[in-house]
Design an enzyme around this catalytic site. Sequence first.
Site, mmCIF file in Angstrom:
data_model
loop_
_atom_site.group_PDB
_atom_site.id
_atom_site.type_symbol
_atom_site.label_atom_id
_atom_site.label_comp_id
_atom_site.label_asym_id
_atom_site.label_seq_id
_atom_site.Cartn_x
_atom_site.Cartn_y
_atom_site.Cartn_z
ATOM 1 N N TYR A 119 0.782 -1.226 0.086
ATOM 2 C CA TYR A 119 0.034 0.034 -0.038
ATOM 3 C C TYR A 119 0.950 1.169 -0.283
ATOM 4 O O TYR A 119 1.729 1.278 0.944
ATOM 5 C CB TYR A 119 -0.831 -0.188 1.234
ATOM 6 C CG TYR A 119 -1.856 1.320 1.317
ATOM 7 C CD1 TYR A 119 -3.172 1.195 1.032
ATOM 8 C CD2 TYR A 119 -1.179 2.345 2.049
ATOM 9 C CE1 TYR A 119 -3.937 2.274 1.095
ATOM 10 C CE2 TYR A 119 -2.112 3.356 2.328
ATOM 11 C CZ TYR A 119 -3.384 3.468 1.685
ATOM 12 O OH TYR A 119 -4.418 4.604 1.770
ATOM 13 N N GLU A 207 -3.891 7.268 -3.872
ATOM 14 C CA GLU A 207 -3.729 6.155 -3.094
ATOM 15 C C GLU A 207 -3.535 4.983 -4.067
ATOM 16 O O GLU A 207 -4.366 4.674 -5.000
ATOM 17 C CB GLU A 207 -5.160 6.060 -2.426
ATOM 18 C CG GLU A 207 -5.329 4.671 -1.398
ATOM 19 C CD GLU A 207 -6.344 4.425 -0.626
ATOM 20 O OE1 GLU A 207 -7.360 4.354 -1.560
ATOM 21 O OE2 GLU A 207 -6.555 4.395 0.632
#
Length: 398
Positions: A119, A207
Site C-alpha cells: 500500500y 492512493e
Amino acid sequence: MNIHEYQAKELLAKFGVPVPAGYAALSVDEAVAAAGKLPGPLYVVKAQIHAGGRGKGKFKELPAEAKGGVRLARTADEVRAAASEMLGNTLVTVQTGEQGKQVNRLYVTDGVDIAKEFYLALLVDRATGRVAFVVSTEGGMDIETVAHDTPEKIHTFSVDPATGFMPHHGRAVAKALGLTGDLAKQAQSLAGKVYDTFLGTDAAQIEINPLAVTDDGKLMVLDAKVGFDSNAAFRHKDLLALRDETEEDPMELEASKYDLAYIKLDGDIGCMVNGAGLAMATMDIIKLNGMFPANFLDVGGGASTEKVTAAFKIILSDPAVKGILVNIFGGIMRCDIIAEGIIAAAKEVNLSVPLVVRLEGTNVEKGKEILAGSGLPIVAANDLGDAAKKIVAEVKAA
Ligand code: ADP
Ligand code: MG
C-alpha cells in the site's frame, strides 16, 4: 474532484510510474476489442466507479455467489461474459453505501502475476501542513482492517516542501516496504514519480492499493485512486476534462454550478446558512433540539437572490426535507437584501414546508419588516436557539 482508476493510471504513466497496459470500454464489444489489443494470456476486467472495494463488491442484480467488480479472464469469451455481467448493473461495495453505483464503464487491463501486495498513498497531512507518504507492506483489499487492528504496520512520513522529494524519502519508502536490491531501487524511483504526479496535478490524494511486486520482480501500480484539490482546478483546465459528472451526487453537482458548498445529510431539516462555521453551529443546534439536518449548505458571503433561489430549489428537491431553517448573518450582504432574496426564492419555488428565518447583522430591522410584510408563512426567529426550537416545533406540528 475524483477520477476513475483508468484515468488515474494514465496520469501516473505520464509521470513515468509503471502501470500495466489497459483500455477503457463503454460496451461489451469495446471490452472484447480492448482485450484483443493486449498481449494476454491473462486479462482483468474492472468496473470503473468512483468507489473502492470493487473486488469484494456485490452486484445487486446478480446472485450472491456471483463475482465482484474485478474479474480475471483468460479468453475473449471470458472477457465478454465478465463485461456483460457488469455493464449497466449496480455494484455495492463498502464505499458506495447500500444504494451502490451503476457501472457504466469498464477497464480492461493486463493481468499480472502478483507475488506481494503493498500500500502506498500520498496525501496532505493537515497536522504538519506537508505532503505525506503513507506506506504499508499489508496492501490489498483489507487495508481498512490493517489500519484498525495493526496500525503499527502503517508507516507515515512527510516531505519538507523546501527540499521537495529527496533520495532519503525514496529509501524510507523502500525500507518501510522491506525491499532491498533492485526492488528497493524501483521503489525509490516510483515514490519520486508519484510525488511528482501529486505536486504536478495539485492532487489532494493519490492512493495506490495494491502496489504489486510481480513474479518477475517488477513493482507496478495495479489500482490507483486520485483526487484533486478543487481550489487549484483553475490551474489544470486539462484535468477538468477527466470529470465524470455521472459519478457525482446530482444535488451536489447542481450546487457546484452555483458555487454553493452543499453536502447532503440524512436528517429532516434543510439548512441555508452563510459561512461554514455558522452552518456547523446551525447543524449542531438542530441536533440539540432533537432533530437532524438534511444538509450542510453554505451560500457564501455575497449570496445573491439567484444563489438563494438555487439553494432553496436544491433543498426542496430533497424529498426528505420537512422544514427549512435559514440562518443568515448580514455582514457583507445587508439583511434587507437577503430578506428580498428569500421572498423572491420562496415565491418562485412554491414553498411547501415550514420556513423559519433568523437574520442578524446590518439592516436587520428592515429585513425583518420585509419578511413580516411579505404575506408568506415565514416564521421569524430572534436568535439561533429560538430558530432551532421554532423549526423543530413547526415540523412536528405539520
Ligand atoms: P478494489 O480496490 O476496488 O477492490 P483493485 O483494483 O485493487 O480494486 O483490485 C482488487 C484486487 O484484484 C487487487 O488487490 C489485486 O489482487 C487484483 N488485481 C487488480 N488488478 C489486477 C491486475 N491488473 N492483475 C492481477 N490482479 C489484479
Ligand atoms: Mg484497490
